[in-house]
Design an enzyme around this catalytic site. Structure first.
Site, PDB file in Angstrom:
ATOM      1  N   HIS A  37       3.267 -10.002 -44.526  1.00  0.00           N
ATOM      2  CA  HIS A  37       1.863  -9.995 -44.742  1.00  0.00           C
ATOM      3  C   HIS A  37       1.483 -11.614 -45.305  1.00  0.00           C
ATOM      4  O   HIS A  37       0.500 -12.141 -44.744  1.00  0.00           O
ATOM      5  CB  HIS A  37       1.240  -8.956 -45.716  1.00  0.00           C
ATOM      6  CG  HIS A  37       1.403  -7.582 -45.256  1.00  0.00           C
ATOM      7  ND1 HIS A  37       2.383  -6.810 -45.715  1.00  0.00           N
ATOM      8  CD2 HIS A  37       0.849  -6.967 -43.968  1.00  0.00           C
ATOM      9  CE1 HIS A  37       2.215  -5.416 -45.155  1.00  0.00           C
ATOM     10  NE2 HIS A  37       1.359  -5.699 -44.141  1.00  0.00           N
ATOM     11  N   GLY A 148       0.701  -9.355 -36.947  1.00  0.00           N
ATOM     12  CA  GLY A 148       2.210  -9.659 -36.743  1.00  0.00           C
ATOM     13  C   GLY A 148       2.778  -9.301 -35.382  1.00  0.00           C
ATOM     14  O   GLY A 148       2.057  -8.170 -34.853  1.00  0.00           O
ATOM     15  N   GLN A 154       0.030  -3.390 -30.498  1.00  0.00           N
ATOM     16  CA  GLN A 154      -1.229  -3.397 -31.199  1.00  0.00           C
ATOM     17  C   GLN A 154      -1.657  -4.825 -31.012  1.00  0.00           C
ATOM     18  O   GLN A 154      -3.019  -4.889 -30.782  1.00  0.00           O
ATOM     19  CB  GLN A 154      -1.002  -3.178 -32.787  1.00  0.00           C
ATOM     20  CG  GLN A 154      -2.089  -3.582 -33.679  1.00  0.00           C
ATOM     21  CD  GLN A 154      -1.840  -3.107 -35.110  1.00  0.00           C
ATOM     22  OE1 GLN A 154      -1.995  -2.010 -35.405  1.00  0.00           O
ATOM     23  NE2 GLN A 154      -1.567  -4.121 -36.116  1.00  0.00           N
ATOM     24  N   SER A 187       5.890  -1.782 -44.456  1.00  0.00           N
ATOM     25  CA  SER A 187       5.651  -1.352 -45.750  1.00  0.00           C
ATOM     26  C   SER A 187       6.439   0.081 -45.703  1.00  0.00           C
ATOM     27  O   SER A 187       6.609   0.565 -46.821  1.00  0.00           O
ATOM     28  CB  SER A 187       4.130  -0.931 -45.741  1.00  0.00           C
ATOM     29  OG  SER A 187       3.257  -2.186 -45.414  1.00  0.00           O
TER      30      SER A 187
HETATM   31  O1  PAF Z   1      -1.269  -3.279 -38.634  1.00  0.00           O
HETATM   32  C1  PAF Z   1      -1.754  -2.587 -39.386  1.00  0.00           C
HETATM   33  O2  PAF Z   1      -1.661  -2.501 -40.670  1.00  0.00           O
HETATM   34  C2  PAF Z   1      -2.958  -1.710 -38.910  1.00  0.00           C
HETATM   35  O3  PAF Z   1      -2.663  -1.135 -37.832  1.00  0.00           O
HETATM   36  C3  PAF Z   1      -4.269  -2.225 -38.916  1.00  0.00           C
HETATM   37  C4  PAF Z   1      -4.208  -3.549 -38.032  1.00  0.00           C
HETATM   38  C5  PAF Z   1      -4.877  -2.876 -40.415  1.00  0.00           C
HETATM   39  C6  PAF Z   1      -5.361  -1.570 -38.729  1.00  0.00           C
HETATM   40  O4  PAF Z   1      -5.458  -0.386 -39.517  1.00  0.00           O
END
Ligand code: PAF
Length: 280
Positions: A37, A148, A154, A187
């Protein structure tokens, strides 16, 4: 660092940045922040006048109540990490802030890229992700947003969302951050025992084997060889797919697409981990 726990004060901060015609970078997260992050925060700081991070464990993207309940949460530690990283602001919204009409997803159609892998095994997951990310985009109005590549599907969904909704936002893909062992940072790694941390580091090793095998074996043979490798671990394989990077459609032969990635999801002691590696 500004800490916003409700929308009204955040709106004023965003409006001020827009009035000043400064650029704003956005890093959406679900907290339990790690070095991966921080690399997104650093990239945003380098490219924008201001950087804001959101920390919100989004209930609508979980299809498993236990996973949602056990998802690590640590507001104080996350605040400290963001402050040390030089982030300008953090937004910790409540569920009612983000879902005033109840925690329900909107329905999206991403022309098939939502169907495989995470979309297939986690029902409704991408409707939940797209719903929350679009809400954040409409509140924060960033110029750039950072995602990422560990969550590659995603990332592709968000790129598609921005086109469909016409958001004037540049989506910046960021490389996967790995532990020394090769394990992709997540995480969820915080929940792994020592034994399973070691087992989980085999994921990256097997992904690299796939890369070596592609010159020698067909796609089907390569998948079988990799599945055999997973059988020799204590990891439970959920899926292993070789897919075209754009449409995320599984390939049958190496010459089917110019950019191919291997995607994998496993359970390590009931903790679900995903990873991927560019093969071609
Ligand atoms: O990748 C993540 O941590 C989550 O899917 C996000 C993009 C914050 C949406 O809740």
């Amino acid at each position: 660092m500004q800490i916003f726990t409700e929308r009204r004060s955040l709106d004023l901060w965003v409006a001020q940045i827009k009035t000043e015609r400064k650029s704003l970078g956005f890093v959406p997260t679900m907290g339990a922040l790690h070095a991966g992050h921080i690399s997104l925060i650093q990239a945003s700081r380098a490219q924008n006048d201001y950087t804001i991070c959101s920390v919100f464990v989004n209930p609508t993207q979980f299809d498993n109540a236990e996973d949602l309940e056990k998802y690590p949460r640590n507001m104080q530690e996350d605040t400290k990490i963001l402050k040390d990283a030089g982030c300008d602001a953090v937004f910790f919204p409540s569920v009612t802030d983000m879902y005033p009409e109840g925690a329900k997803s909107e329905k999206f159609n991403f022309r098939g890229i939502e169907k495989q892998m995470e979309g297939r095994y986690r029902k409704g997951h991408f409707d939940g992700v797209a719903t929350i990310v679009s809400r954040f985009f409409e509140i924060i109005l960033p110029d750039r947003a950072y995602f990422g590549q560990k969550d590659f599907q995603q990332l592709r969904i968000i790129q598609e969302l921005v086109v469909q909704r016409g958001y004037p936002i540049e989506i910046v893909p960021m490389p996967i951050f790995r532990e020394k062992s090769g394990l992709a940072m997540s995480s969820r790694n915080a929940r792994l025992s020592e034994k399973y941390l070691k087992e989980a580091s085999k994921i990256f090793k097997i992904l690299n084997m796939i890369k070596d095998w592609r010159n020698q074996y067909s796609v089907t043979e390569t998948i079988h060889l990799a599945e055999d490798q997973f059988r020799n671990t204590d990891l439970k394989l959920e899926y292993l797919i070789l897919a075209d990077e754009k449409k995320l459609k599984p390939i049958q032969s190496w010459d089917e697409a110019s950019d191919i990635r291997a995607f994998v999801a496993v359970f390590a002691d009931n903790i679900r981990l995903i990873d991927n590696l560019k093969i071609i």
